[in-house]
Scaffold this active site. Structure first.
Site, PDB file in Angstrom:
ATOM      1  N   TYR A  99       0.841  -1.202   0.000  1.00 22.12           N
ATOM      2  CA  TYR A  99       0.000   0.000   0.000  1.00 22.12           C
ATOM      3  C   TYR A  99       0.871   1.246   0.000  1.00 22.12           C
ATOM      4  O   TYR A  99       0.624   2.205  -0.748  1.00 22.12           O
ATOM      5  CB  TYR A  99      -0.918   0.004   1.222  1.00 22.12           C
ATOM      6  CG  TYR A  99      -1.611   1.335   1.431  1.00 22.12           C
ATOM      7  CD1 TYR A  99      -2.733   1.684   0.689  1.00 22.12           C
ATOM      8  CD2 TYR A  99      -1.104   2.261   2.338  1.00 22.12           C
ATOM      9  CE1 TYR A  99      -3.358   2.913   0.855  1.00 22.12           C
ATOM     10  CE2 TYR A  99      -1.725   3.495   2.509  1.00 22.12           C
ATOM     11  CZ  TYR A  99      -2.846   3.812   1.769  1.00 22.12           C
ATOM     12  OH  TYR A  99      -3.435   5.034   1.932  1.00 22.12           O
ATOM     13  N   SER A 144      -2.965  13.812   7.238  1.00 22.43           N
ATOM     14  CA  SER A 144      -3.947  13.369   6.258  1.00 22.43           C
ATOM     15  C   SER A 144      -5.333  13.231   6.895  1.00 22.43           C
ATOM     16  O   SER A 144      -5.461  12.869   8.067  1.00 22.43           O
ATOM     17  CB  SER A 144      -3.521  12.010   5.682  1.00 22.43           C
ATOM     18  OG  SER A 144      -4.548  11.431   4.903  1.00 22.43           O
ATOM     19  N   GLN A 178      -4.772  18.129   5.813  1.00 19.94           N
ATOM     20  CA  GLN A 178      -5.130  17.816   4.428  1.00 19.94           C
ATOM     21  C   GLN A 178      -6.572  17.335   4.366  1.00 19.94           C
ATOM     22  O   GLN A 178      -7.029  16.577   5.229  1.00 19.94           O
ATOM     23  CB  GLN A 178      -4.193  16.739   3.861  1.00 19.94           C
ATOM     24  CG  GLN A 178      -4.517  16.282   2.459  1.00 19.94           C
ATOM     25  CD  GLN A 178      -5.443  15.067   2.439  1.00 19.94           C
ATOM     26  OE1 GLN A 178      -5.544  14.333   3.420  1.00 19.94           O
ATOM     27  NE2 GLN A 178      -6.124  14.859   1.328  1.00 19.94           N
ATOM     28  N   TYR A 221      -9.972  16.119   1.587  1.00 14.00           N
ATOM     29  CA  TYR A 221     -10.536  15.774   0.281  1.00 14.00           C
ATOM     30  C   TYR A 221     -11.926  16.396   0.146  1.00 14.00           C
ATOM     31  O   TYR A 221     -12.594  16.666   1.146  1.00 14.00           O
ATOM     32  CB  TYR A 221     -10.699  14.261   0.139  1.00 14.00           C
ATOM     33  CG  TYR A 221      -9.410  13.475   0.072  1.00 14.00           C
ATOM     34  CD1 TYR A 221      -8.728  13.319  -1.134  1.00 14.00           C
ATOM     35  CD2 TYR A 221      -8.885  12.860   1.207  1.00 14.00           C
ATOM     36  CE1 TYR A 221      -7.561  12.581  -1.204  1.00 14.00           C
ATOM     37  CE2 TYR A 221      -7.711  12.121   1.146  1.00 14.00           C
ATOM     38  CZ  TYR A 221      -7.060  11.985  -0.066  1.00 14.00           C
ATOM     39  OH  TYR A 221      -5.896  11.266  -0.129  1.00 14.00           O
ATOM     40  N   ARG A 248      -5.207  -0.015  -7.778  1.00 14.71           N
ATOM     41  CA  ARG A 248      -3.816  -0.308  -7.418  1.00 14.71           C
ATOM     42  C   ARG A 248      -3.680  -1.823  -7.299  1.00 14.71           C
ATOM     43  O   ARG A 248      -4.093  -2.427  -6.311  1.00 14.71           O
ATOM     44  CB  ARG A 248      -3.458   0.416  -6.121  1.00 14.71           C
ATOM     45  CG  ARG A 248      -3.582   1.941  -6.274  1.00 14.71           C
ATOM     46  CD  ARG A 248      -3.609   2.690  -4.963  1.00 14.71           C
ATOM     47  NE  ARG A 248      -3.977   4.096  -5.197  1.00 14.71           N
ATOM     48  CZ  ARG A 248      -4.330   4.944  -4.247  1.00 14.71           C
ATOM     49  NH1 ARG A 248      -4.366   4.539  -2.986  1.00 14.71           N
ATOM     50  NH2 ARG A 248      -4.648   6.181  -4.550  1.00 14.71           N
ATOM     51  N   LYS A 271      -3.623  20.905  -3.681  1.00 17.46           N
ATOM     52  CA  LYS A 271      -2.673  19.810  -3.952  1.00 17.46           C
ATOM     53  C   LYS A 271      -3.204  18.900  -5.050  1.00 17.46           C
ATOM     54  O   LYS A 271      -4.341  18.435  -4.979  1.00 17.46           O
ATOM     55  CB  LYS A 271      -2.435  19.002  -2.675  1.00 17.46           C
ATOM     56  CG  LYS A 271      -1.464  17.839  -2.837  1.00 17.46           C
ATOM     57  CD  LYS A 271      -1.269  17.125  -1.510  1.00 17.46           C
ATOM     58  CE  LYS A 271      -0.265  15.995  -1.607  1.00 17.46           C
ATOM     59  NZ  LYS A 271      -0.748  14.866  -2.434  1.00 17.46           N
ATOM     60  N   HIS A 310      -0.042  12.646  -6.981  1.00 19.47           N
ATOM     61  CA  HIS A 310      -0.452  11.726  -5.900  1.00 19.47           C
ATOM     62  C   HIS A 310       0.548  10.581  -5.751  1.00 19.47           C
ATOM     63  O   HIS A 310       0.184   9.453  -5.423  1.00 19.47           O
ATOM     64  CB  HIS A 310      -1.849  11.162  -6.187  1.00 19.47           C
ATOM     65  CG  HIS A 310      -2.720  11.029  -4.968  1.00 19.47           C
ATOM     66  ND1 HIS A 310      -3.669  11.956  -4.625  1.00 19.47           N
ATOM     67  CD2 HIS A 310      -2.779  10.080  -3.999  1.00 19.47           C
ATOM     68  CE1 HIS A 310      -4.289  11.570  -3.511  1.00 19.47           C
ATOM     69  NE2 HIS A 310      -3.754  10.436  -3.116  1.00 19.47           N
ATOM     70  N   ARG A 324      -0.147   7.424  -7.721  1.00 20.20           N
ATOM     71  CA  ARG A 324      -1.192   6.545  -7.208  1.00 20.20           C
ATOM     72  C   ARG A 324      -2.562   6.819  -7.816  1.00 20.20           C
ATOM     73  O   ARG A 324      -3.536   6.162  -7.478  1.00 20.20           O
ATOM     74  CB  ARG A 324      -1.278   6.697  -5.680  1.00 20.20           C
ATOM     75  CG  ARG A 324      -0.011   6.251  -4.983  1.00 20.20           C
ATOM     76  CD  ARG A 324       0.011   6.674  -3.523  1.00 20.20           C
ATOM     77  NE  ARG A 324      -0.981   6.000  -2.713  1.00 20.20           N
ATOM     78  CZ  ARG A 324      -0.844   4.775  -2.208  1.00 20.20           C
ATOM     79  NH1 ARG A 324       0.257   4.084  -2.454  1.00 20.20           N
ATOM     80  NH2 ARG A 324      -1.788   4.246  -1.466  1.00 20.20           N
TER      81      ARG A 324
END
Length: 381
Positions: free
Chosen positions: A24, A106, A127, A129, A164, A254, A278, A281
């Site tokens: 990960y 995060s 941070q 989203y 991923r 970002k 990212h 990712r």
């Protein structure tokens, strides 16, 4: 400290972490093309060696968003880093505080904003989203503000989650039921030091900032399902008015790789910008940040504070990114590997390495201040 470089820390992290967690941390999306480009393109940036230019007093310090930083480096947001070591985000933030550099927490951190506030005195960044549930966003921004976070780093390159493959193969995502859980438990048992220190003694393992939105006793499958369901594919630039109106401190966007998007960030009143893919990712096949940074710096560099991440593994890489136009660099995997390998001590040592490598690089390119690093420092640009 046995490890000497970020690559050494990567290998030590690989040995210490269960496969699902190391993959990960280490992996990218799809074929990991962009992940490789970040490293390869940065490595190809050549610096000019200059001589007989008094470099006896080198100063690495800079100011980032009203806060002095001992060097143009910060610890960027890394989701789930709290299970790389016991209460990992706290350990990393303490190392950043001791080094005098920013730490960004995060949204998807194990340690909550409350826990971080109690653990460190130096204000951190937060941070965020864009989420479908705007109430959760507002609550998080309010808490970050009330707890003294000095900057909001708003990530815009994840309207959907990318695939991923390493995570699927390792059993982290992609299937439900008891089989992936058994697979992860088996992997953890093969790493007894991590299993005891983090798996048993480092609880709780949930995501502290979004815990109120998750079901009781939510496991990894529940957490990843929630994240996938709450990313916001319908977001547009006009939606950032919500953020700008709610957050009065420095706002850093970002996840920008194109000049046109950078100009939009200026229009909405952003204070900073992180040129980022990212960490390879999200969009596999996107350009490296090394290639994306210079045209963005030329277009908007004077209008906001320009940061960059992606592929930085040494102080020499930091100097390269500053020469390409950045005012500062956010580290990601470099500090997460060090955290996994040796906890707070590892992160502190990694930052000392970055500082020492920057000092040597600056001396050999003939500059003694960060502001003097520019395109003239480059030999091949």
């Amino acid at each position: 400290m046995r490890a000497a470089t970020a690559l050494d820390y990567r290998e030590l992290a690989r040995r210490r972490l269960p496969r699902f967690l190391f993959d990960y941390l280490d992996g990218g999306s799809y074929g990991e093309t962009t992940l490789r480009r970040n490293l390869q393109d940065l490595e190809q940036v050549t610096l000019r060696q200059r001589v007989l230019r008094d470099v006896s007093n080198i100063d690495l310090s800079v100011e980032l968003f009203g806060q002095k930083s001992a060097m143009p480096v910060g610890l960027g947001p890394v989701g789930f880093s709290g299970i790389c070591a016991r209460r990992g985000e706290v350990q990393a933030a303490r190392a950043a505080e001791a080094a005098g550099v920013p730490f960004c927490l995060s949204t998807m951190s194990v340690c909550s904003l409350d826990e971080m506030s109690a653990a460190v005195a130096r204000p951190i960044w937060f941070q965020l989203y864009m989420m479908r549930d705007r109430a959760i966003m507002r609550d998080l921004m309010a808490k970050a503000r009330d707890l003294g976070c000095t900057a909001l780093v708003f990530t815009v390159d994840a309207p959907v989650g990318a695939v991923r493959y390493r995570d699927i193969r390792a059993g982290l995502i992609g299937s439900t039921g008891w089989r992936p859980t058994i697979k992860r438990v088996w992997q953890a048992m093969q790493h007894p030091s991590w299993a005891w220190d983090v798996g048993v003694s480092g609880r709780p393992h949930g995501l502290g900032n979004i815990a109120p939105a998750l079901p009781d006793k939510a496991g990894l499958d529940d957490i990843f399902a929630w994240i996938g369901a709450n990313l916001e594919p319908g977001v547009s630039w006009k939606d950032l008015d919500i953020i700008r109106s709610e957050w009065k401190g420095p706002l850093i966007i970002k996840g920008v790789l194109e000049v046109e998007d950078a100009r939009e960030a200026v229009k909405i009143g952003a204070d900073g910008l992180v040129v980022s893919n990212h960490g390879g990712r999200q969009l596999d096949g996107a350009p490296s940040t090394t290639l994306a940074l210079p045209p963005i710096a030329d277009a908007v560099g004077d209008d906001l504070t320009l940061l960059v991440d992606g592929g930085v593994r040494s102080g020499l890489d930091v100097v390269r990114m500053i020469a390409l136009g950045a005012k500062g660099v956010l580290l990601g995997r470099a500090w997460a590997y060090a955290l996994a390998a040796a906890g707070e001590q590892g992160v502190a040592h990694m930052l000392k390495l970055m500082e020492a490598e920057m000092r040597v690089a600056m001396a050999l390119v003939g500059v003694n201040r960060v502001a003097a690093i520019d395109r003239q420092t480059l030999a091949n640009w």
